[in-house]
Design a protein around this motif. Structure first.
Motif, short mmCIF file in Angstrom:
data_model
loop_
_atom_site.label_atom_id
_atom_site.label_comp_id
_atom_site.label_asym_id
_atom_site.label_seq_id
_atom_site.Cartn_x
_atom_site.Cartn_y
_atom_site.Cartn_z
N THR A 146 -5.90 5.70 -0.32
CA THR A 146 -6.75 6.35 0.68
C THR A 146 -6.38 5.88 2.09
N LYS A 147 -6.12 4.60 2.24
CA LYS A 147 -5.74 4.04 3.53
C LYS A 147 -4.41 4.62 4.02
N SER A 149 -9.88 -0.05 -8.24
CA SER A 149 -10.45 0.35 -6.95
C SER A 149 -9.59 -0.13 -5.78
N ARG A 155 1.54 7.01 -6.70
CA ARG A 155 0.48 7.97 -7.00
C ARG A 155 0.93 9.40 -6.71
N ASP A 156 1.48 9.65 -5.52
CA ASP A 156 1.77 11.02 -5.11
C ASP A 156 3.09 11.57 -5.66
N LEU A 188 -6.99 2.49 -5.39
CA LEU A 188 -7.64 3.66 -4.79
C LEU A 188 -7.81 3.47 -3.29
N TYR A 189 -8.25 2.29 -2.88
CA TYR A 189 -8.40 1.99 -1.46
C TYR A 189 -7.05 2.07 -0.74
N HIS A 221 0.83 -1.20 0.00
CA HIS A 221 0.00 0.00 0.00
C HIS A 221 0.87 1.26 0.00
N TYR A 223 0.93 4.29 -2.77
CA TYR A 223 0.83 5.70 -2.40
C TYR A 223 1.97 6.52 -3.01
N ARG A 265 -3.04 7.51 3.09
CA ARG A 265 -3.24 8.93 3.42
C ARG A 265 -3.87 9.08 4.81
N GLY A 266 -4.82 8.21 5.12
CA GLY A 266 -5.43 8.24 6.45
C GLY A 266 -4.42 7.90 7.53
#
Length: 142
Positions: free
Chosen positions: A93-94, A86, A67-68, A89-90, A60, A64, A96-97
């Motif tokens: 998002t995970k 997806s 992507r970033d 995407l999950y 993960h 990230y 980033r959280g």
């Protein structure tokens, strides 16, 4: 030639997209080094043969960073791992959280994979935080 370089060369095929560069290949090798440091098999990392906790967190974190820092689309990231978009995407998002709440393991893996961290020595403000031990009473611990 070491074993991790062979895995990257055989796994990273001639893609439909031109996003595979020397920088991304170095990132993939860093990811394999992080996996090896955790005493896990890099082959399982790329081929999704395990869902062990450190393996998924590293995967993960790699999604990230792609992507970033590298601007990959969710579809390109998913194609790398042969997943649905997806799922990437999950994962992003995970992470980033986790970064927003200073999750220790997520921060550590993102920092190890980040190109910016490799150049400047710090990536997130959480890289300066220390791991906080549990302050609950002995009876409350699992």
């Amino acid at each position: 030639m070491n074993i991790s370089t062979n895995i990257v060369k055989t796994f990273v095929r001639n893609p439909l997209t031109t996003r595979y560069t020397e920088d991304t290949r170095e990132l993939f090798l860093r990811a394999e080094d992080v996996v090896s440091d955790e005493n896990l098999n890099p082959h399982e990392f790329w081929h999704l043969e395990t869902r062990k906790q450190p393996m998924t967190t590293i995967r993960h974190a790699l999604m990230y960073v792609l992507r970033d820092e590298y601007g990959w689309t969710f579809s390109d990231i998913a194609r790398l791992f042969k997943l649905h978009y997806s799922t990437s995407l999950y994962a992003v998002t995970k992470v980033r959280g986790g970064l927003s709440v200073n999750d220790y393991s997520i921060n550590r893996y993102v920092n190890q994979l980040s190109k910016y961290y490799q150049e400047h020595g710090e990536y997130t403000k959480a890289s300066k935080t220390k791991y906080l031990p549990c302050t609950c009473r002995t009876a409350q611990r699992p």
